[in-house]
Design a protein around this motif. Structure first.
Motif, PDB file in Angstrom:
ATOM      1  N   SER A  17      61.635  62.294  37.215  1.00 35.90           N
ATOM      2  CA  SER A  17      62.106  62.086  35.844  1.00 35.90           C
ATOM      3  C   SER A  17      62.541  60.654  35.571  1.00 35.90           C
ATOM      4  CB  SER A  17      63.273  63.039  35.535  1.00 35.90           C
ATOM      5  OG  SER A  17      62.839  64.380  35.525  1.00 35.90           O
ATOM      6  N   GLN A  18      62.342  59.760  36.506  1.00 31.62           N
ATOM      7  CA  GLN A  18      62.761  58.368  36.319  1.00 31.62           C
ATOM      8  C   GLN A  18      61.554  57.528  35.894  1.00 31.62           C
ATOM      9  OE1 GLN A  18      64.631  57.814  40.197  1.00 31.62           O
ATOM     10  NE2 GLN A  18      66.662  57.993  39.277  1.00 31.62           N
ATOM     11  N   PHE A  19      61.240  57.621  34.607  1.00 34.68           N
ATOM     12  CA  PHE A  19      60.128  56.846  34.056  1.00 34.68           C
ATOM     13  C   PHE A  19      60.351  56.662  32.563  1.00 34.68           C
ATOM     14  CE2 PHE A  19      58.834  61.253  33.415  1.00 34.68           C
ATOM     15  CZ  PHE A  19      58.287  61.247  32.133  1.00 34.68           C
ATOM     16  N   TYR A  20      59.579  55.759  31.983  1.00 38.47           N
ATOM     17  CA  TYR A  20      59.519  55.679  30.525  1.00 38.47           C
ATOM     18  C   TYR A  20      58.063  55.563  30.110  1.00 38.47           C
ATOM     19  CZ  TYR A  20      59.284  50.558  31.205  1.00 38.47           C
ATOM     20  OH  TYR A  20      58.938  49.287  31.607  1.00 38.47           O
ATOM     21  N   GLU A  21      57.779  56.007  28.908  1.00 35.52           N
ATOM     22  CA  GLU A  21      56.454  55.846  28.338  1.00 35.52           C
ATOM     23  C   GLU A  21      56.482  54.688  27.367  1.00 35.52           C
ATOM     24  OE1 GLU A  21      54.494  60.265  28.833  1.00 35.52           O
ATOM     25  OE2 GLU A  21      55.027  59.584  26.813  1.00 35.52           O
ATOM     26  N   LEU A  22      55.589  53.750  27.598  1.00 32.93           N
ATOM     27  CA  LEU A  22      55.552  52.519  26.818  1.00 32.93           C
ATOM     28  C   LEU A  22      54.504  52.639  25.720  1.00 32.93           C
ATOM     29  CD1 LEU A  22      56.669  49.582  26.720  1.00 32.93           C
ATOM     30  CD2 LEU A  22      54.690  48.938  28.113  1.00 32.93           C
ATOM     31  N   TRP A  23      54.950  52.426  24.493  1.00 29.88           N
ATOM     32  CA  TRP A  23      54.062  52.411  23.329  1.00 29.88           C
ATOM     33  C   TRP A  23      53.933  50.963  22.873  1.00 29.88           C
ATOM     34  CZ3 TRP A  23      52.524  57.114  20.725  1.00 29.88           C
ATOM     35  CH2 TRP A  23      53.056  58.281  21.292  1.00 29.88           C
ATOM     36  N   LEU A  24      52.709  50.465  22.842  1.00 32.76           N
ATOM     37  CA  LEU A  24      52.471  49.085  22.432  1.00 32.76           C
ATOM     38  C   LEU A  24      51.740  49.052  21.098  1.00 32.76           C
ATOM     39  CD1 LEU A  24      51.402  47.220  25.702  1.00 32.76           C
ATOM     40  CD2 LEU A  24      53.569  47.085  24.485  1.00 32.76           C
ATOM     41  N   PRO A  25      52.241  48.279  20.153  1.00 33.55           N
ATOM     42  CA  PRO A  25      51.570  48.188  18.859  1.00 33.55           C
ATOM     43  C   PRO A  25      50.374  47.251  18.902  1.00 33.55           C
ATOM     44  CG  PRO A  25      53.516  46.805  18.865  1.00 33.55           C
ATOM     45  CD  PRO A  25      53.491  47.507  20.199  1.00 33.55           C
ATOM     46  N   GLU A  26      49.531  47.379  17.909  1.00 34.39           N
ATOM     47  CA  GLU A  26      48.502  46.380  17.691  1.00 34.39           C
ATOM     48  C   GLU A  26      49.114  45.243  16.879  1.00 34.39           C
ATOM     49  OE1 GLU A  26      45.480  48.593  15.675  1.00 34.39           O
ATOM     50  OE2 GLU A  26      44.489  49.150  17.551  1.00 34.39           O
ATOM     51  N   GLY A  27      48.644  44.032  17.106  1.00 29.76           N
ATOM     52  CA  GLY A  27      49.123  42.914  16.304  1.00 29.76           C
ATOM     53  C   GLY A  27      50.409  42.321  16.838  1.00 29.76           C
ATOM     54  N   PRO A  28      51.055  41.468  16.045  1.00 31.67           N
ATOM     55  CA  PRO A  28      52.269  40.762  16.484  1.00 31.67           C
ATOM     56  C   PRO A  28      53.412  41.726  16.787  1.00 31.67           C
ATOM     57  CG  PRO A  28      51.351  39.774  14.489  1.00 31.67           C
ATOM     58  CD  PRO A  28      50.620  41.054  14.703  1.00 31.67           C
ATOM     59  N   LEU A  29      54.229  41.353  17.769  1.00 30.36           N
ATOM     60  CA  LEU A  29      55.368  42.170  18.175  1.00 30.36           C
ATOM     61  C   LEU A  29      56.610  41.743  17.402  1.00 30.36           C
ATOM     62  CD1 LEU A  29      54.858  42.207  22.061  1.00 30.36           C
ATOM     63  CD2 LEU A  29      53.909  43.760  20.334  1.00 30.36           C
ATOM     64  N   ARG A  30      57.236  42.689  16.717  1.00 29.13           N
ATOM     65  CA  ARG A  30      58.426  42.394  15.924  1.00 29.13           C
ATOM     66  C   ARG A  30      59.726  42.576  16.711  1.00 29.13           C
ATOM     67  NH1 ARG A  30      58.238  46.037  10.735  1.00 29.13           N
ATOM     68  NH2 ARG A  30      60.174  44.890  10.350  1.00 29.13           N
ATOM     69  N   GLY A  31      59.680  43.387  17.756  1.00 33.30           N
ATOM     70  CA  GLY A  31      60.869  43.688  18.530  1.00 33.30           C
ATOM     71  C   GLY A  31      60.586  44.854  19.456  1.00 33.30           C
ATOM     72  N   ALA A  32      61.640  45.356  20.095  1.00 32.35           N
ATOM     73  CA  ALA A  32      61.484  46.449  21.052  1.00 32.35           C
ATOM     74  C   ALA A  32      62.601  47.461  20.856  1.00 32.35           C
ATOM     75  CB  ALA A  32      61.494  45.920  22.485  1.00 32.35           C
ATOM     76  N   ILE A  33      62.276  48.710  21.107  1.00 28.60           N
ATOM     77  CA  ILE A  33      63.234  49.804  20.919  1.00 28.60           C
ATOM     78  C   ILE A  33      63.191  50.721  22.138  1.00 28.60           C
ATOM     79  CG2 ILE A  33      63.800  51.850  19.536  1.00 28.60           C
ATOM     80  CD1 ILE A  33      62.589  50.364  17.109  1.00 28.60           C
ATOM     81  N   LEU A  34      64.342  51.003  22.714  1.00 27.81           N
ATOM     82  CA  LEU A  34      64.471  52.041  23.734  1.00 27.81           C
ATOM     83  C   LEU A  34      64.827  53.336  23.031  1.00 27.81           C
ATOM     84  CD1 LEU A  34      64.679  52.396  26.974  1.00 27.81           C
ATOM     85  CD2 LEU A  34      67.132  52.618  26.500  1.00 27.81           C
ATOM     86  N   ALA A  35      64.023  54.373  23.223  1.00 27.01           N
ATOM     87  CA  ALA A  35      64.264  55.683  22.607  1.00 27.01           C
ATOM     88  C   ALA A  35      64.768  56.647  23.677  1.00 27.01           C
ATOM     89  CB  ALA A  35      62.990  56.214  21.971  1.00 27.01           C
ATOM     90  N   ILE A  36      65.860  57.339  23.380  1.00 24.05           N
ATOM     91  CA  ILE A  36      66.458  58.281  24.333  1.00 24.05           C
ATOM     92  C   ILE A  36      66.512  59.656  23.671  1.00 24.05           C
ATOM     93  CG2 ILE A  36      68.400  58.756  25.855  1.00 24.05           C
ATOM     94  CD1 ILE A  36      69.299  55.853  25.468  1.00 24.05           C
ATOM     95  N   HIS A  37      65.776  60.603  24.235  1.00 25.77           N
ATOM     96  CA  HIS A  37      65.686  61.933  23.621  1.00 25.77           C
ATOM     97  C   HIS A  37      66.913  62.771  23.933  1.00 25.77           C
ATOM     98  CE1 HIS A  37      64.901  64.505  27.194  1.00 25.77           C
ATOM     99  NE2 HIS A  37      64.324  63.436  27.706  1.00 25.77           N
ATOM    100  N   GLY A  38      67.092  63.815  23.126  1.00 29.96           N
ATOM    101  CA  GLY A  38      68.169  64.763  23.334  1.00 29.96           C
ATOM    102  C   GLY A  38      67.669  66.033  24.006  1.00 29.96           C
ATOM    103  N   GLY A  39      68.342  67.147  23.671  1.00 28.74           N
ATOM    104  CA  GLY A  39      68.001  68.422  24.293  1.00 28.74           C
ATOM    105  C   GLY A  39      69.108  68.929  25.195  1.00 28.74           C
ATOM    106  N   LEU A  40      70.368  68.675  24.802  1.00 30.40           N
ATOM    107  CA  LEU A  40      71.532  69.228  25.513  1.00 30.40           C
ATOM    108  C   LEU A  40      71.640  68.736  26.950  1.00 30.40           C
ATOM    109  CD1 LEU A  40      71.216  72.929  24.234  1.00 30.40           C
ATOM    110  CD2 LEU A  40      72.694  71.132  23.308  1.00 30.40           C
ATOM    111  N   TRP A  41      70.983  67.611  27.256  1.00 27.68           N
ATOM    112  CA  TRP A  41      70.942  67.042  28.617  1.00 27.68           C
ATOM    113  C   TRP A  41      70.263  67.983  29.617  1.00 27.68           C
ATOM    114  CZ3 TRP A  41      75.822  67.448  26.151  1.00 27.68           C
ATOM    115  CH2 TRP A  41      76.334  66.278  25.595  1.00 27.68           C
ATOM    116  N   LEU A  42      69.482  68.934  29.139  1.00 28.64           N
ATOM    117  CA  LEU A  42      68.881  69.951  30.004  1.00 28.64           C
ATOM    118  C   LEU A  42      67.459  69.580  30.400  1.00 28.64           C
ATOM    119  CD1 LEU A  42      70.053  73.208  28.164  1.00 28.64           C
ATOM    120  CD2 LEU A  42      70.934  72.300  30.327  1.00 28.64           C
ATOM    121  N   SER A  43      67.084  69.928  31.620  1.00 28.43           N
ATOM    122  CA  SER A  43      65.775  69.526  32.147  1.00 28.43           C
ATOM    123  C   SER A  43      64.615  70.187  31.404  1.00 28.43           C
ATOM    124  CB  SER A  43      65.681  69.855  33.643  1.00 28.43           C
ATOM    125  OG  SER A  43      65.853  71.245  33.868  1.00 28.43           O
ATOM    126  N   ARG A  44      64.858  71.305  30.743  1.00 34.03           N
ATOM    127  CA  ARG A  44      63.746  71.966  30.062  1.00 34.03           C
ATOM    128  C   ARG A  44      63.340  71.251  28.769  1.00 34.03           C
ATOM    129  NH1 ARG A  44      67.820  75.949  29.367  1.00 34.03           N
ATOM    130  NH2 ARG A  44      68.487  76.288  27.201  1.00 34.03           N
TER     131      ARG A  44
END
Length: 242
Positions: A17-44
């Motif tokens: 579970s120690q990974f991130y999925e990287l989404w890269l845009p087309e064209g110039p880069l305006r900035g970067a965002i780390l997204a952290i999902h919820g779900g009650l901190w549960l593995s499911r």
């Protein structure tokens, strides 16, 4: 919407579970965002339910790192392992794009982790916490919320009061701007929790703002088709001025 053409899974540790999925845009880069999902901190509950907003933000020109982390049910998940993963994962993602301005966006339990990250690191422009679990020991919590917090922290507040304080964003100051966004019709994490957080942290060196979205529920905040998301996208993609 057509998702961006490039998405890559990048490990930041040895556990599954120690990974991130990287989404890269087309064209110039305006900035970067780390997204952290919820779900009650549960593995499911895992990161894929944030894919629609990750695609949307990438289409706006932002690098998006959708973070996975060990959760309750994973070896090492819960407190403090889940938060340690967020710290490590953010550092790894930032090191790949050190010249871009970063924001952190978290939803629900992920909003809790995002707020804590904004207290532990100053390497971001702002934290956007969507319907966050911002107070670990505050009475007007839903029963679901109370049970999830106890499972995450490893006991009830009466048993481990110091752990509740340590893991509570409302007990920590920050210099990072924090924007809490909460729907008034949220029946999972009550909007009153964000109001309480605002009252406790409004004197912090970093500004704290609360935006209430009338009639929005818990999940409309991460639905790109909702009016609530249009408001959040505008905040996520705006430049911050300290």
């Amino acid at each position: 919407m057509i998702p961006p053409p490039f998405r890559q899974r990048i490990p930041y540790g040895p556990e599954p579970s120690q990974f991130y999925e990287l989404w890269l845009p087309e064209g110039p880069l305006r900035g970067a965002i780390l997204a952290i999902h919820g779900g009650l901190w549960l593995s499911r509950y895992e990161l894929s339910h944030l894919n629609p907003i990750c695609a949307d933000l990438a289409a706006e020109g932002f690098v998006v790192a959708n973070l996975e982390y060990r959760r309750v049910g994973n070896p090492g998940g819960g407190w403090p392992g889940s938060f340690e993963d967020v710290l490590t994962g953010f550092k790894a993602a930032r090191s790949a794009f050190p010249d871009l301005p970063w924001k952190v966006l978290g939803h629900s339990a992920g909003g809790h982790l995002a707020l804590l990250l904004g207290c532990a690191s100053q390497a971001m422009e702002a934290v956007l916490a969507l319907a966050p679990v911002s107070c670990m020991a505050w009475p007007p919590q839903s029963p679901l919320c109370q049970e999830a917090i106890a499972d995450f922290l490893g006991g009830d507040q009466a048993e481990i009061p110091e752990t509740y304080r340590e893991a509570c964003p409302s007990e920590r100051a920050s210099t990072v701007p924090r924007f809490l966004i909460h729907g008034t019709a949220d029946d999972m994490v009550p909007v009153e929790m964000s109001r309480h957080f605002l009252s406790k942290r409004q004197a912090d060196p970093g500004p704290v703002n609360l935006l209430e979205i009338a009639g929005a529920d818990h999940f409309q905040l991460i639905d790109p088709a909702s009016n609530a998301w249009h408001t959040i996208r505008a905040q996520a993609t705006a430049r911050q001025h300290h």
